[in-house]
Design a protein around this motif. Sequence first.
Motif, PDB file in Angstrom:
ATOM      1  N   LYS A  91       0.828  -1.211   0.000  1.00  0.00           N
ATOM      2  CA  LYS A  91       0.000   0.000   0.000  1.00  0.00           C
ATOM      3  C   LYS A  91       0.861   1.261   0.000  1.00  0.00           C
ATOM      4  N   LYS A 133       2.872   1.646  -3.449  1.00  0.00           N
ATOM      5  CA  LYS A 133       2.037   1.836  -4.646  1.00  0.00           C
ATOM      6  C   LYS A 133       2.682   1.193  -5.884  1.00  0.00           C
ATOM      7  N   ILE A 135      -6.610  -1.837  -3.600  1.00  0.00           N
ATOM      8  CA  ILE A 135      -5.469  -1.029  -4.009  1.00  0.00           C
ATOM      9  C   ILE A 135      -5.366  -1.069  -5.536  1.00  0.00           C
ATOM     10  N   LYS A 136      -4.629  -0.138  -6.114  1.00  0.00           N
ATOM     11  CA  LYS A 136      -4.485  -0.086  -7.570  1.00  0.00           C
ATOM     12  C   LYS A 136      -3.419  -1.034  -8.101  1.00  0.00           C
ATOM     13  N   THR A 137      -2.622  -1.598  -7.228  1.00  0.00           N
ATOM     14  CA  THR A 137      -1.583  -2.537  -7.628  1.00  0.00           C
ATOM     15  C   THR A 137      -2.214  -3.778  -8.232  1.00  0.00           C
TER      16      THR A 137
END
Length: 141
Positions: A81, A84, A104-106
């Motif tokens: 987190k 990123k 999360i965008k990962t």
Amino acid sequence: MTAYRIGIVWPSFLPARGIKKLKELAKSPRYEFYLLSGRYSFVNQDTLMWLKQYDLIGLFKKIYVNKDNEQPHEFKIKVVKSEKFDYFIEDNYDIVRDLNNHQIKTKILWIYNILDGRNAYPEKFPYLEKALEKIANENRL
């Protein structure tokens, strides 16, 4: 051009099938690799010796070790987190599931094992090399 930031969890004892591919991609300015080890601090020396044995120390922009002995899954979630990453390659299905629950965008890629392989997951791979090939193919010029 900004490099793709890729976090990788490292297995505890055997070299992962894909070290050659990792070394190949690490030479490119298109990728930055970060190593995460959720193992407790009393084995950190073993982890570093293992990385030296396989000539992997210089491949990683940063190596995260669980020096405060947090729960391994909490440690990994915190690092993923905060960093990123564009991608994170994990070999524990429970952690993959937890990371996805944090929205999360990962992009999380899972290296499955014989026990968990039956679980459905859209980004699952039998070993590191296949996950790295997926990343490289997605980011071709």
